[in-house]
Enzyme design. Structure first.
Site, PDB file in Angstrom:
ATOM      1  N   GLU A 344       3.625  -3.727 -31.362  1.00 17.91           N
ATOM      2  CA  GLU A 344       3.829  -5.000 -32.074  1.00 17.91           C
ATOM      3  C   GLU A 344       5.190  -5.652 -31.856  1.00 17.91           C
ATOM      4  O   GLU A 344       5.906  -5.945 -32.797  1.00 17.91           O
ATOM      5  CB  GLU A 344       3.625  -4.786 -33.586  1.00 17.91           C
ATOM      6  CG  GLU A 344       2.245  -4.297 -33.922  1.00 17.91           C
ATOM      7  CD  GLU A 344       2.042  -4.068 -35.415  1.00 17.91           C
ATOM      8  OE1 GLU A 344       1.002  -4.504 -35.916  1.00 17.91           O
ATOM      9  OE2 GLU A 344       2.895  -3.440 -36.066  1.00 17.91           O
TER      10      GLU A 344
HETATM   11  C1  TNX Z   1      -0.164  -1.543 -37.686  1.00 13.63           C
HETATM   12  S1  TNX Z   1      -0.628   0.824 -35.982  1.00 13.63           S
HETATM   13  C2  TNX Z   1       1.026  -0.922 -37.366  1.00 13.63           C
HETATM   14  C3  TNX Z   1       1.904  -0.453 -38.439  1.00 13.63           C
HETATM   15  C4  TNX Z   1       1.382  -0.821 -39.798  1.00 13.63           C
HETATM   16  C5  TNX Z   1      -0.108  -0.595 -39.833  1.00 13.63           C
HETATM   17  C6  TNX Z   1      -0.704  -0.843 -41.188  1.00 13.63           C
HETATM   18  C7  TNX Z   1       0.677   0.381 -35.423  1.00 13.63           C
HETATM   19  C8  TNX Z   1       1.036   0.990 -34.178  1.00 13.63           C
HETATM   20  N1  TNX Z   1       1.378  -0.550 -36.088  1.00 13.63           N
HETATM   21  O1  TNX Z   1       3.210  -0.950 -38.268  1.00 13.63           O
HETATM   22  O2  TNX Z   1       2.017  -0.008 -40.734  1.00 13.63           O
HETATM   23  O3  TNX Z   1      -0.714  -1.463 -38.908  1.00 13.63           O
HETATM   24  O4  TNX Z   1      -2.042  -0.480 -41.212  1.00 13.63           O
END
Ligand code: TNX
Length: 529
Positions: A344
């Site tokens: 992300e």
């Molecule tokens: C996505 S899964 C994220 C996390 C959040 C999560 C909440 C991932 C690699 N990144 O930063 O905590 O969703 O469900």
């Protein structure tokens, strides 16, 4: 390896045991003195490769001794003590040594390392007669897993040290077992909300019951940095002082972290450290201005947005920082894995992102570690030893095609922070609602086109903690779904059926309750009392 026999034989054993104990399917434990307390005939989770039970049983009488070979290693002796503690006050706390040719007296246990067991470090064979419980494995890890099977064959009361006036019985028979996947993981997000070392140990103990073997700790994110780094002390001192909602946060000193690693190791669980980068880094950016391109340290962050932070990837200082962090944390874990997150990132170009991942991959390798990253890292030039953790649509098939392996944590199935249904108060629902059945009913090998069984290292259930504050909150989301993850990781696809799992899981209600686990009493399950 047989795929079928355990089910019919198990139900046969249920029938025979039902004849001599109250309750048809799974007699409730009775705690009065002198009563033989029986476990359900077979409610083992994860389902073993082969289970053949008979109508006989083995009774743990007070004074039962645990035998190990004359030449057994200190590690085998330690596992024998662990078993003794589990059987306390019934077993003698001190294991006894005897030549392999000697037969132990009636009512004993014997743990041995040898060729009789199936191949593989975690495999074991268990033979139970009215006289003897004989557990064999190629390696101590297999003995430890086999002890968990013994535990689950005993009544739930074995989990409760306070209930002393009881006798313990288990069905006789033979079990041989081996895991399907080598990676059977759980992840705790201790960044969004911090968990004390004691709470993490509690989770480790619960994982051990289900034969899980990897605990991935998400140690740094926007909201908090959770491990002491001596060469960058402000990370923990400043970056560790916040969490979602503005609570006090916290961090593990290196001594505490090393102690957690050792604790997990004693349960054959490897701790896999993750420092999320280049995004999800506000806590680090807030601790050291030089990690920011404008040399301005942002304020601590206590919300739950994602994607807004990034290290200044064009600066050499950032790579010195990364190298110091990997070196210091890497020295605290004996296992090869280092997770760099990588998810992300919205603040960098694709090119900047890929170059960062490639440079960090070299740093991780230079410290003798294998890099793991979330699915986003695939477009970088990854070496085959690098491991990709799938969580949403990604190109992990590209990594499989270059000989790499993949850990499966598909968010709509494996994300333990997703609500069970629309009535669940805790958790999120961006990946959907995940009932226990939905968490259980999928085949890892059929999950992603182009990622076949041989490219799958295993499965992992991540537990993100934006909405979870106490260990009871964490447990409520993890249990019982983590048991489903455990069975997905251990048991053969052909040996898994929802109806059957649901029935076995129902028998784990009293056990989880005796362990003090705050589990979700899903209406999909007929919970035993
Ligand atoms: C996505 S899964 C994220 C996390 C959040 C999560 C909440 C991932 C690699 N990144 O930063 O905590 O969703 O469900």
């Amino acid at each position: 390896m047989s795929h079928l026999p355990w089910r019919p034989l198990a139900s046969m054993a249920v029938a025979t045991i039902a004849a001599c104990a109250p309750g048809a399917r799974a007699p409730a434990p009775v705690m009065s003195a002198g009563t033989v307390v029986r476990a359900p005939a077979h409610a083992i989770i994860p389902a073993p490769v082969s289970v053949q039970l008979t109508a006989d049983s083995f009774v743990v009488d007070s004074g039962a001794a645990i035998y190990i070979d004359q030449t057994a290693s200190p590690e085998v002796e330690r596992i024998a003590r662990y078993l003794a503690a589990m059987l306390s006050p019934f077993a003698q706390p001190e294991p006894r040594r005897a030549a392999a040719s000697e037969s132990p007296p009636h009512g004993s246990f014997r743990l041995s390392i040898g060729g009789g067991a199936p191949e593989g470090a975690e495999s074991y064979a268990l033979t139970i007669t009215p006289d003897l419980v004989a557990l064999g494995a190629r390696e101590p890890a297999g003995l430890f897993r086999g002890v968990q099977t013994i535990r689950q064959l005993l009544p739930a009361g074995v989990e409760n040290r306070a209930a002393v006036r009881r006798r313990l019985a288990m069905p006789a028979g033979r079990i041989t077992d081996a895991p399907r996947f080598q990676w059977r993981g759980a992840m705790l997000d201790v960044s969004r909300h911090f968990l004390s070392p004691e709470d993490v140990k509690r989770y480790i103990d619960h994982m051990a019951l289900y034969k899980l073997n990897r605990l991935h700790l998400h140690l740094a994110d926007d909201q908090g940095w959770r491990i002491e780094i001596r060469s960058w002390p402000n990370l923990a001192r400043h970056g560790g002082r916040t969490e979602v909602g503005g609570g006090p946060g916290g961090y593990y000193t290196q001594a505490e972290f090393a102690d957690l690693v050792a604790y997990a190791e004693s349960r054959y669980i490897a701790i896999v450290p993750e420092i999320d980068m280049p995004g999800h880094t506000n806590a680090a950016l807030s601790s050291y201005p030089e990690l920011n391109c404008d040399d301005v340290a942002p304020s601590p962050y206590t919300g739950i947005r994602v994607g807004f932070s990034a290290l200044c990837v064009q600066r050499d200082t950032v790579y010195e920082f990364v190298s110091d962090v990997v070196r210091e944390i890497g020295a605290l874990v004996p296992t090869p894995w280092f997770h760099i997150g990588g998810d992300e990132v919205e603040r960098l170009t694709d090119e900047q992102y890929r170059a960062f991942v490639e440079r960090v991959q070299e740093i991780v390798r230079s410290h003798g570690k294998r890099m793991i990253g979330w699915g986003e890292i695939v477009p970088a030039a990854l070496v085959p030893e690098t491991i990709v953790q799938h969580w949403k649509r990604d190109s992990s098939h590209v990594h499989a095609a270059r000989g790499g392996s993949v850990i499966l944590s598909p968010s709509p199935r494996a994300y333990l922070d997703m609500k069970y249904d629309s009535t669940t108060v805790l958790g999120l629902n961006w990946a959907g609602y995940i009932s226990v059945r939905h968490a259980y009913d999928w085949d890892p090998a059929a999950q992603i086109a182009g990622v076949p069984e041989r490219a799958i290292l295993g499965v992992e259930g991540p537990l993100w903690s934006e909405t979870l504050e106490t260990i009871q909150d964490f447990e409520y989301m993890a249990f019982p779904r983590l048991a489903a993850v455990a069975e997905l990781g251990w048991s053969r696809q052909g040996d898994r059926r929802w109806d059957d799992f649901a029935e076995r899981l129902g028998a784990h209600g009293p056990r989880m309750a005796a362990m003090g686990i705050n589990f979700y009493r899903s209406p999909e399950i007929r919970w035993e009392r």
